[in-house]
Design a protein around this motif. Structure first.
Motif, PDB file in Angstrom:
ATOM      1  N   ARG A 185      47.939  47.932  41.524  1.00  0.00           N
ATOM      2  CA  ARG A 185      48.116  46.614  40.925  1.00  0.00           C
ATOM      3  C   ARG A 185      46.834  45.787  41.003  1.00  0.00           C
ATOM      4  O   ARG A 185      46.706  44.778  40.306  1.00  0.00           O
ATOM      5  CB  ARG A 185      49.248  45.874  41.642  1.00  0.00           C
ATOM      6  CG  ARG A 185      50.608  46.559  41.501  1.00  0.00           C
ATOM      7  CD  ARG A 185      51.651  45.872  42.368  1.00  0.00           C
ATOM      8  NE  ARG A 185      52.958  46.521  42.263  1.00  0.00           N
ATOM      9  CZ  ARG A 185      54.011  46.197  43.015  1.00  0.00           C
ATOM     10  NH1 ARG A 185      53.893  45.218  43.910  1.00  0.00           N
ATOM     11  NH2 ARG A 185      55.160  46.822  42.862  1.00  0.00           N
ATOM     12  N   GLU A 186      45.927  46.220  41.848  1.00  0.00           N
ATOM     13  CA  GLU A 186      44.664  45.515  42.009  1.00  0.00           C
ATOM     14  C   GLU A 186      43.642  45.995  40.979  1.00  0.00           C
ATOM     15  O   GLU A 186      43.751  47.108  40.460  1.00  0.00           O
ATOM     16  CB  GLU A 186      44.110  45.753  43.418  1.00  0.00           C
ATOM     17  CG  GLU A 186      45.007  45.269  44.551  1.00  0.00           C
ATOM     18  CD  GLU A 186      45.054  43.755  44.628  1.00  0.00           C
ATOM     19  OE1 GLU A 186      44.096  43.099  44.164  1.00  0.00           O
ATOM     20  OE2 GLU A 186      46.070  43.220  45.120  1.00  0.00           O
ATOM     21  N   PRO A 187      42.622  45.182  40.665  1.00  0.00           N
ATOM     22  CA  PRO A 187      41.543  45.643  39.791  1.00  0.00           C
ATOM     23  C   PRO A 187      40.852  46.865  40.410  1.00  0.00           C
ATOM     24  O   PRO A 187      40.850  47.026  41.640  1.00  0.00           O
ATOM     25  CB  PRO A 187      40.601  44.435  39.732  1.00  0.00           C
ATOM     26  CG  PRO A 187      41.429  43.267  40.130  1.00  0.00           C
ATOM     27  CD  PRO A 187      42.452  43.789  41.097  1.00  0.00           C
ATOM     28  N   GLU A 188      40.265  47.677  39.580  1.00  0.00           N
ATOM     29  CA  GLU A 188      39.631  48.900  40.086  1.00  0.00           C
ATOM     30  C   GLU A 188      38.527  48.588  41.080  1.00  0.00           C
ATOM     31  O   GLU A 188      38.280  49.368  42.006  1.00  0.00           O
ATOM     32  CB  GLU A 188      39.066  49.730  38.931  1.00  0.00           C
ATOM     33  CG  GLU A 188      38.544  51.086  39.384  1.00  0.00           C
ATOM     34  CD  GLU A 188      38.509  52.106  38.274  1.00  0.00           C
ATOM     35  OE1 GLU A 188      37.900  53.171  38.473  1.00  0.00           O
ATOM     36  OE2 GLU A 188      39.095  51.851  37.207  1.00  0.00           O
ATOM     37  N   ALA A 189      37.876  47.451  40.931  1.00  0.00           N
ATOM     38  CA  ALA A 189      36.810  47.076  41.854  1.00  0.00           C
ATOM     39  C   ALA A 189      37.336  46.881  43.274  1.00  0.00           C
ATOM     40  O   ALA A 189      36.581  46.956  44.250  1.00  0.00           O
ATOM     41  CB  ALA A 189      36.120  45.808  41.372  1.00  0.00           C
ATOM     42  N   ALA A 190      38.644  46.622  43.406  1.00  0.00           N
ATOM     43  CA  ALA A 190      39.244  46.411  44.723  1.00  0.00           C
ATOM     44  C   ALA A 190      39.494  47.721  45.458  1.00  0.00           C
ATOM     45  O   ALA A 190      39.813  47.715  46.657  1.00  0.00           O
ATOM     46  CB  ALA A 190      40.555  45.631  44.590  1.00  0.00           C
ATOM     47  N   PHE A 191      39.324  48.831  44.742  1.00  0.00           N
ATOM     48  CA  PHE A 191      39.559  50.138  45.364  1.00  0.00           C
ATOM     49  C   PHE A 191      38.277  50.557  46.093  1.00  0.00           C
ATOM     50  O   PHE A 191      37.529  51.419  45.656  1.00  0.00           O
ATOM     51  CB  PHE A 191      39.961  51.167  44.307  1.00  0.00           C
ATOM     52  CG  PHE A 191      40.485  52.465  44.886  1.00  0.00           C
ATOM     53  CD1 PHE A 191      41.590  52.467  45.715  1.00  0.00           C
ATOM     54  CD2 PHE A 191      39.874  53.676  44.597  1.00  0.00           C
ATOM     55  CE1 PHE A 191      42.087  53.654  46.245  1.00  0.00           C
ATOM     56  CE2 PHE A 191      40.367  54.871  45.106  1.00  0.00           C
ATOM     57  CZ  PHE A 191      41.471  54.851  45.940  1.00  0.00           C
ATOM     58  N   THR A 192      38.050  49.929  47.215  1.00  0.00           N
ATOM     59  CA  THR A 192      36.846  50.151  48.002  1.00  0.00           C
ATOM     60  C   THR A 192      37.077  51.275  49.008  1.00  0.00           C
ATOM     61  O   THR A 192      38.207  51.739  49.217  1.00  0.00           O
ATOM     62  CB  THR A 192      36.462  48.879  48.746  1.00  0.00           C
ATOM     63  OG1 THR A 192      37.536  48.543  49.650  1.00  0.00           O
ATOM     64  CG2 THR A 192      36.233  47.722  47.777  1.00  0.00           C
ATOM     65  N   LEU A 193      36.007  51.684  49.650  1.00  0.00           N
ATOM     66  CA  LEU A 193      36.124  52.708  50.691  1.00  0.00           C
ATOM     67  C   LEU A 193      37.000  52.207  51.828  1.00  0.00           C
ATOM     68  O   LEU A 193      37.808  52.971  52.383  1.00  0.00           O
ATOM     69  CB  LEU A 193      34.731  53.082  51.216  1.00  0.00           C
ATOM     70  CG  LEU A 193      34.680  54.170  52.306  1.00  0.00           C
ATOM     71  CD1 LEU A 193      35.336  55.461  51.834  1.00  0.00           C
ATOM     72  CD2 LEU A 193      33.239  54.426  52.741  1.00  0.00           C
ATOM     73  N   GLU A 194      36.893  50.913  52.146  1.00  0.00           N
ATOM     74  CA  GLU A 194      37.732  50.355  53.210  1.00  0.00           C
ATOM     75  C   GLU A 194      39.203  50.432  52.838  1.00  0.00           C
ATOM     76  O   GLU A 194      40.055  50.821  53.656  1.00  0.00           O
ATOM     77  CB  GLU A 194      37.331  48.902  53.466  1.00  0.00           C
ATOM     78  CG  GLU A 194      38.118  48.258  54.599  1.00  0.00           C
ATOM     79  CD  GLU A 194      37.716  46.813  54.837  1.00  0.00           C
ATOM     80  OE1 GLU A 194      38.221  46.198  55.792  1.00  0.00           O
ATOM     81  OE2 GLU A 194      36.889  46.283  54.053  1.00  0.00           O
ATOM     82  N   ALA A 195      39.542  50.074  51.601  1.00  0.00           N
ATOM     83  CA  ALA A 195      40.934  50.145  51.147  1.00  0.00           C
ATOM     84  C   ALA A 195      41.415  51.595  51.115  1.00  0.00           C
ATOM     85  O   ALA A 195      42.572  51.888  51.452  1.00  0.00           O
ATOM     86  CB  ALA A 195      41.049  49.507  49.767  1.00  0.00           C
ATOM     87  N   PHE A 196      40.535  52.487  50.722  1.00  0.00           N
ATOM     88  CA  PHE A 196      40.859  53.922  50.672  1.00  0.00           C
ATOM     89  C   PHE A 196      41.212  54.432  52.058  1.00  0.00           C
ATOM     90  O   PHE A 196      42.193  55.168  52.236  1.00  0.00           O
ATOM     91  CB  PHE A 196      39.661  54.673  50.098  1.00  0.00           C
ATOM     92  CG  PHE A 196      39.835  56.171  49.996  1.00  0.00           C
ATOM     93  CD1 PHE A 196      40.550  56.737  48.953  1.00  0.00           C
ATOM     94  CD2 PHE A 196      39.262  57.010  50.941  1.00  0.00           C
ATOM     95  CE1 PHE A 196      40.691  58.117  48.850  1.00  0.00           C
ATOM     96  CE2 PHE A 196      39.400  58.387  50.847  1.00  0.00           C
ATOM     97  CZ  PHE A 196      40.121  58.941  49.799  1.00  0.00           C
ATOM     98  N   LEU A 197      40.445  54.040  53.064  1.00  0.00           N
ATOM     99  CA  LEU A 197      40.669  54.542  54.423  1.00  0.00           C
ATOM    100  C   LEU A 197      41.889  53.896  55.072  1.00  0.00           C
ATOM    101  O   LEU A 197      42.510  54.498  55.967  1.00  0.00           O
ATOM    102  CB  LEU A 197      39.430  54.284  55.277  1.00  0.00           C
ATOM    103  CG  LEU A 197      38.171  55.067  54.874  1.00  0.00           C
ATOM    104  CD1 LEU A 197      36.992  54.673  55.750  1.00  0.00           C
ATOM    105  CD2 LEU A 197      38.420  56.573  54.945  1.00  0.00           C
ATOM    106  N   GLU A 198      42.245  52.695  54.643  1.00  0.00           N
ATOM    107  CA  GLU A 198      43.415  52.030  55.209  1.00  0.00           C
ATOM    108  C   GLU A 198      44.724  52.592  54.661  1.00  0.00           C
ATOM    109  O   GLU A 198      45.786  52.387  55.260  1.00  0.00           O
ATOM    110  CB  GLU A 198      43.349  50.519  54.921  1.00  0.00           C
ATOM    111  CG  GLU A 198      42.291  49.797  55.739  1.00  0.00           C
ATOM    112  CD  GLU A 198      42.217  48.324  55.393  1.00  0.00           C
ATOM    113  OE1 GLU A 198      42.897  47.913  54.412  1.00  0.00           O
ATOM    114  OE2 GLU A 198      41.492  47.578  56.081  1.00  0.00           O
TER     115      GLU A 198
END
Length: 317
Positions: A185-198
């Motif tokens: 639901r978030e913009p693609e820019a929000a798919f960061t490495l931090e979000a990926f690892l969480e």
């Protein structure tokens, strides 16, 4: 001497004898065989000794075969015809073949690449049978031990020794999630490495390994992800993804083929993971087989077309 005895020792002499019987002339026989007249004359001398018979006598109309030579004519013609058939390259007719071929791949390879080729393959060879074997272990060893005749698999830049192969193209990993996933639901820019690892992840591991290509790439940065589901099945992993908040990292072509049917969200990975190549490979012992050559060429043409279609779809997502 019998024809069979001479065939074991001097097949070329029998070819010369056949040419002499047919042409009744040393000159014409030499021209037909692309030999010199002396060479044909020397062979005729050896034949006379071998059969203990003049074989030919000279007349004003050319060479005339003796009774022994006349008797040798029909069996010699049959022998050379049979030898020619034996030595000729085998023919293969797709329309009438009933051969069964064995090909190793994963459920991923079958779904993304091979299944779409089946109808086109059957139109050319309606009676052909294809056994799909599960791909596992060293493909070089599987092919060498006489298992599958072909394999559609992932390899490095070179195929192993004694294995032939053709590269379809390169691919890279992407991440898929259910459309209602919070990260989708978030913009693609929000798919960061931090979000990926969480996030929570699942891992496809055919050999029971605890780490895949993504984990190895993370480890090089001193990082790791949380994998709560590990399984050996590519297609089943998409079902688990659709019914959970698990992230799934898979090859791009597989994702593109599944997203033709399943409503899932796709994201680029927020880290560098090594790309890889798809190969169609086979063992040296099948390389000269006419039927095998037809199958691998036909398959490769269809697989290559499918690969490029999936890559275009992936880029458009």
């Amino acid at each position: 001497m019998h024809l069979a005895d001479l065939a074991r020792h001097d097949l070329n002499a029998l070819v010369t004898l056949h040419a002499l019987l047919d042409s009744r002339s040393v000159t014409r026989a030499a021209q037909r065989l692309n030999l010199s007249q002396p060479a044909v004359s020397r062979t005729l001398s050896r034949l006379r000794l071998a059969f203990d018979d003049p074989l030919f006598v000279r007349t004003h109309r050319g060479l005339r075969p003796t009774a022994r030579a006349e008797a040798l004519g029909p069996p010699l013609a049959r022998l050379l015809e049979e030898l020619g058939a034996l030595l000729a390259p085998p023919e293969f007719d797709p329309a009438s073949t009933t051969r069964r071929f064995q090909l190793a791949t994963t459920d991923y390879g079958m779904h993304a690449f091979l299944a779409p080729q089946w109808q086109a393959l059957k139109r050319q060879a309606p009676h052909l049978r294809l056994d799909i074997q599960a791909y596992s272990g060293s493909i070089e060893q599987r092919l060498d031990e006489g298992g599958p005749e072909l394999a559609l698999c992932v390899l490095g830049d070179q195929v192993p020794v004694n294995v032939h192969g053709r590269e379809l193209g390169r691919d890279h990993f992407v991440c898929v999630m259910r459309e209602a996933h919070p990260l989708a639901r978030e913009p693609e820019a929000a798919f960061t490495l931090e979000a990926f690892l969480e996030a929570d992840h699942q891992l496809i591991s055919m050999g029971g390994d605890d780490r895949g290509a993504v984990d190895l790439a993370l480890a090089r940065q001193g990082l790791s992800r949380h994998v709560s589901l590990r399984q050996p099945h590519f297609l089943a992993s998409f079902s688990a993804t659709q019914h959970s908040d698990l992230l799934l990292c898979v090859p791009g072509c597989l994702a593109a083929s599944v997203l033709e049917h399943w409503p899932l969200a796709l994201r680029r990975l927020p880290l560098e993971v090594a790309s890889f190549s798809y190969w169609l490979v086979w063992h040296e012992r099948h390389h000269g087989d006419a039927g095998h050559a037809w199958l691998r060429q036909t398959l490769f043409e269809g697989l290559e077309t499918r690969y490029h279609a999936l890559r275009r779809r992936l880029l458009a997502m």
